[in-house]
Scaffold this active site. Structure first.
Site, PDB file in Angstrom:
ATOM      1  N   ARG A   1      57.704  33.333  -0.674  1.00  0.00           N
ATOM      2  CA  ARG A   1      56.325  33.199  -0.224  1.00  0.00           C
ATOM      3  C   ARG A   1      55.319  33.477  -1.351  1.00  0.00           C
ATOM      4  NH1 ARG A   1      57.353  36.859   5.081  1.00  0.00           N
ATOM      5  NH2 ARG A   1      59.157  37.457   3.821  1.00  0.00           N
TER       6      ARG A   1
ATOM      7  N   ALA B   1      65.458  44.893  -3.393  1.00  0.00           N
ATOM      8  CA  ALA B   1      64.622  43.981  -4.180  1.00  0.00           C
ATOM      9  C   ALA B   1      65.369  42.691  -4.479  1.00  0.00           C
ATOM     10  CB  ALA B   1      64.201  44.658  -5.485  1.00  0.00           C
TER      11      ALA B   1
ATOM     12  N   GLU C   1      62.349  41.340  15.096  1.00  0.00           N
ATOM     13  CA  GLU C   1      61.649  40.522  14.096  1.00  0.00           C
ATOM     14  C   GLU C   1      60.763  39.506  14.799  1.00  0.00           C
ATOM     15  OE1 GLU C   1      61.597  41.165  10.733  1.00  0.00           O
ATOM     16  OE2 GLU C   1      62.527  42.914  11.634  1.00  0.00           O
TER      17      GLU C   1
ATOM     18  N   THR D   1      68.513  42.256   5.157  1.00  0.00           N
ATOM     19  CA  THR D   1      68.264  43.604   4.645  1.00  0.00           C
ATOM     20  C   THR D   1      69.450  44.556   4.870  1.00  0.00           C
ATOM     21  OG1 THR D   1      66.950  43.901   6.680  1.00  0.00           O
ATOM     22  CG2 THR D   1      65.743  43.554   4.648  1.00  0.00           C
TER      23      THR D   1
ATOM     24  N   ASN E   1      54.240  40.019   0.762  1.00  0.00           N
ATOM     25  CA  ASN E   1      55.111  38.839   0.799  1.00  0.00           C
ATOM     26  C   ASN E   1      54.469  37.627   0.144  1.00  0.00           C
ATOM     27  OD1 ASN E   1      57.225  40.115   2.310  1.00  0.00           O
ATOM     28  ND2 ASN E   1      55.871  40.016   4.079  1.00  0.00           N
TER      29      ASN E   1
ATOM     30  N   LYS F   1      40.500  47.634 -32.121  1.00  0.00           N
ATOM     31  CA  LYS F   1      41.931  47.477 -31.856  1.00  0.00           C
ATOM     32  C   LYS F   1      42.742  48.297 -32.831  1.00  0.00           C
ATOM     33  CE  LYS F   1      44.793  45.179 -33.811  1.00  0.00           C
ATOM     34  NZ  LYS F   1      45.587  44.217 -34.592  1.00  0.00           N
TER      35      LYS F   1
HETATM   36  C1  UD1 Z   1      60.981  43.298   6.749  1.00  0.00           C
HETATM   37  C2  UD1 Z   1      61.560  43.872   8.051  1.00  0.00           C
HETATM   38  C3  UD1 Z   1      60.433  43.945   9.084  1.00  0.00           C
HETATM   39  C4  UD1 Z   1      59.305  44.788   8.561  1.00  0.00           C
HETATM   40  C5  UD1 Z   1      58.827  44.280   7.191  1.00  0.00           C
HETATM   41  C6  UD1 Z   1      57.875  45.291   6.584  1.00  0.00           C
HETATM   42  C7  UD1 Z   1      63.931  43.291   8.315  1.00  0.00           C
HETATM   43  C8  UD1 Z   1      64.900  42.336   8.929  1.00  0.00           C
HETATM   44  N1  UD1 Z   1      62.639  43.033   8.528  1.00  0.00           N
HETATM   45  O1  UD1 Z   1      60.540  41.968   6.973  1.00  0.00           O
HETATM   46  O2  UD1 Z   1      60.931  44.520  10.299  1.00  0.00           O
HETATM   47  O3  UD1 Z   1      58.225  44.788   9.503  1.00  0.00           O
HETATM   48  O4  UD1 Z   1      59.908  44.118   6.282  1.00  0.00           O
HETATM   49  O5  UD1 Z   1      57.329  44.839   5.382  1.00  0.00           O
HETATM   50  O6  UD1 Z   1      64.348  44.261   7.733  1.00  0.00           O
HETATM   51  N2  UD1 Z   1      65.768  41.924   0.670  1.00  0.00           N
HETATM   52  C9  UD1 Z   1      66.954  41.970  -0.013  1.00  0.00           C
HETATM   53  N3  UD1 Z   1      67.983  41.164   0.378  1.00  0.00           N
HETATM   54  C10 UD1 Z   1      67.864  40.324   1.434  1.00  0.00           C
HETATM   55  C11 UD1 Z   1      66.641  40.271   2.130  1.00  0.00           C
HETATM   56  C12 UD1 Z   1      65.611  41.092   1.723  1.00  0.00           C
HETATM   57  O7  UD1 Z   1      67.105  42.725  -0.976  1.00  0.00           O
HETATM   58  O8  UD1 Z   1      68.832  39.630   1.730  1.00  0.00           O
HETATM   59  C13 UD1 Z   1      64.667  42.810   0.220  1.00  0.00           C
HETATM   60  C14 UD1 Z   1      63.457  42.038  -0.268  1.00  0.00           C
HETATM   61  O9  UD1 Z   1      63.508  41.867  -1.674  1.00  0.00           O
HETATM   62  C15 UD1 Z   1      62.309  42.975   0.123  1.00  0.00           C
HETATM   63  C16 UD1 Z   1      62.838  43.702   1.347  1.00  0.00           C
HETATM   64  O10 UD1 Z   1      64.242  43.554   1.325  1.00  0.00           O
HETATM   65  O11 UD1 Z   1      62.034  43.922  -0.875  1.00  0.00           O
HETATM   66  C17 UD1 Z   1      62.271  43.129   2.631  1.00  0.00           C
HETATM   67  O12 UD1 Z   1      62.548  41.756   2.720  1.00  0.00           O
HETATM   68  P1  UD1 Z   1      61.467  40.729   3.211  1.00  0.00           P
HETATM   69  O13 UD1 Z   1      62.050  39.376   3.161  1.00  0.00           O
HETATM   70  O14 UD1 Z   1      60.186  40.972   2.543  1.00  0.00           O
HETATM   71  O15 UD1 Z   1      61.379  41.152   4.765  1.00  0.00           O
HETATM   72  P2  UD1 Z   1      60.143  40.969   5.732  1.00  0.00           P
HETATM   73  O16 UD1 Z   1      60.172  39.597   6.284  1.00  0.00           O
HETATM   74  O17 UD1 Z   1      58.912  41.406   5.071  1.00  0.00           O
HETATM   75 MG    MG Z   2      58.417  41.923   3.083  1.00  0.00          MG
END
Ligand code: UD1
Ligand code: MG
Length: 464
Positions: A17, A11, A154, A79, A226, A332
């Site tokens: 976005r 998280a 990706e 991630t 997102n 209330k």
């Molecule tokens: C990610 C996946 C994608 C998948 C999609 C599903 C990766 C590289 N991509 O893309 O393959 O189809 O989710 O919803 O894994 N986060 C961190 N630190 C970071 C980056 C992200 O904690 O440095 C957390 C975000 O808060 C979020 C989650 O990881 O909860 C996913 O990140 P997000 O940026 O939403 O990835 P997507 O582009 O949705």
């Molecule tokens: Mg996501």
């Protein structure tokens, strides 16, 4: 089975976005932050330990974490980098790690359990995937000629052919402790965003001959949120599920117009008319009817009560058995005992209403003096005449009777009749509607004297 697993919930992303000051994972679905949905599902799956990865220590994270340990990934570098930020939680005792995203609010415990079961059953890595005709934005799951998972690409790094793939990565991945987990350290930031992608673990593992399996989930369950359009979709899906659940024992005349909260409890033989909204903290017991256009939060409604149409129940409300709350009534922080009735156009705030009491139309408990709030007590079987103002703190005794239009500022003893209003004066033949009565002059014909009863001195320019 899952007691030796570690869940790592990510998280720490910026959630740009969403265009919001609120951290993305704190946006609510069904009235509960997305992150709490995920943490609850993890708990229900019986996972031994949970690590929550956030961008920085913040009160929201402290509040949401529950039993999870908190880990900070100070820069959002992808991630995989985020999972490694929780390395302090990878101790000897764990046999597997399951990674979940804080922006997958609809994930169910059974699904988490089934992905982990693949690893417990011998897989090195298990991913949860879904198929969709609208894969834009998701990582694509690429299979080799044998149907094994070869890579996750990706979208922004994918070729046109790869983009045509409709099998997508949900983000949920279970990894066996040992070699597969250690391979996380070898992930490089060699992609268009220069981020460390967890998804690259699949390609690395495939090259090393890991046993990588995938499992299918319904898109609706694993959709990632997102932006706010996806948040609205997640809410819609949450409501579909909540309605289906409510329909197991309740009659909903127009289910698609009823909105539930994550914790709404609905008993048996409940009827819910159209356009009803449940906020958090509502329990509706057996045999209750909620009539149309009612808004209810923080309220417990006991068997056989009827609420609405057009009722508003606010936090701290307890509606006793067989109570009736009618149209345009707001309640209330009040308790109404068995069989009490508030049928029309009233405000009942910070009050206790005894069994069988009847509160007439337009009654207001004046609970607030601009600074503090005060309570009103209404005894059993009391009768409050229409359009009365009960100025709190005040107590109306059992079986007491308050005359219509009273402003009650002092306690009324049990069995007493209280009347607190201007006394009526009838002036024979003085109606201006009467043809031979001269028209009243401006400035005083309708003024009342101090005693509120009107007096001769107030009436100028006319003769008796
Ligand atoms: C990610 C996946 C994608 C998948 C999609 C599903 C990766 C590289 N991509 O893309 O393959 O189809 O989710 O919803 O894994 N986060 C961190 N630190 C970071 C980056 C992200 O904690 O440095 C957390 C975000 O808060 C979020 C989650 O990881 O909860 C996913 O990140 P997000 O940026 O939403 O990835 P997507 O582009 O949705
Ligand atoms: Mg996501």
């Amino acid at each position: 089975m899952n007691s030796r697993s570690l869940a790592v919930v990510l998280a720490a992303g910026q959630g740009t976005r969403m265009r919001s000051r609120l951290p993305k994972v704190m946006h609510p679905v069904g009235g509960l932050p997305m992150i709490s949905h995920v943490l609850n599902a993890v708990e229900r799956a019986g996972i031994g330990r949970t690590a929550l990865v956030v961008g920085r220590e913040a009160p929201w994270a402290e509040g949401a974490r529950g039993n999870a340990s908190l880990h900070v990934q100070s820069e959002p570098r992808g991630t995989a980098h985020a999972v490694l930020a929780a390395k302090a939680a990878f101790d000897e005792g764990i046999d597997s790690v399951i990674v979940l995203f804080g922006d997958n609010p609809l994930i169910e415990a059974e699904t988490i359990d089934s992905v982990l079961a693949r690893v417990h059953g011998g897989a090195d890595i298990a991913i949860l995937a879904f198929e969709t005709d609208a894969p834009t934005g998701y990582g694509r799951v690429l299979l080799d000629d044998n149907g094994h998972v070869a890579a996750i690409r990706e979208e922004r790094d994918a070729s046109e052919a790869e983009r045509a793939v409709r099998l997508c990565n949900s983000g949920i991945m279970a990894i066996r402790a040992g070699e597969p987990l250690a391979a996380l350290d070898t992930i490089e930031a060699n992609n268009s965003k220069a981020e460390f992608y967890l998804t690259d673990l699949v390609e690395i593992g495939h090259a090393r001959g890991f046993n990588i399996v995938w499992q299918r989930a319904p898109h609706a369950e694993v959709m990632g949120v997102n932006d706010r359009a996806q948040l609205a979709e997640a809410e819609a899906e949450f409501q579909r599920r909540a309605r289906a659940k409510a329909l197991q024992g309740a009659t909903l005349l127009a289910p698609e117009t009823v909105f539930f909260s994550h914790d709404t409890v609905i008993g048996e033989d409940v009827t819910i008319e159209p356009n009803v909204v449940f906020g958090p903290g509502v329990v509706v017991d057996d045999g209750v009817t909620i009539r149309a256009f009612s808004h209810i939060e923080g309220a417990v409604i006991s068997p056989g009560a009827v609420v609405g149409p057009y009722a508003r129940l606010r936090p701290g409300t307890s509606i006793g058995p067989k109570v009736r709350i009618g149209n345009f009534v707001e309640v209330k922080n009040s308790a109404l005992a068995t069989g009490a009735k508030v049928n029309h156009l009233s405000y009942v705030g910070d009050a206790n209403v005894g069994a069988g009491a009847n509160i007439g139309a337009g009654t207001i408990t004046c609970n607030y003096d601009g600074k503090k709030k005060f309570r009103t007590d209404i005894g059993e079987g009391a009768f409050i005449g229409s359009n009365s103002a009960l100025v709190a703190p005040v107590a109306i005794g059992d079986r007491a009777y308050v005359g219509t239009g009273s402003v009650i500022t002092e306690d009324v003893p049990a069995d007493a009749l209280a009347i607190a209003r201007g006394r009526q004066v009838n002036k024979p033949d003085r109606s201006p509607a009467k043809p031979d009565v001269p028209h009243a002059e401006e400035g005083g014909d309708h003024a009342e004297g101090e005693d509120g009863a009107g007096s001769e001195a107030d009436v100028r320019g006319t003769s008796p």
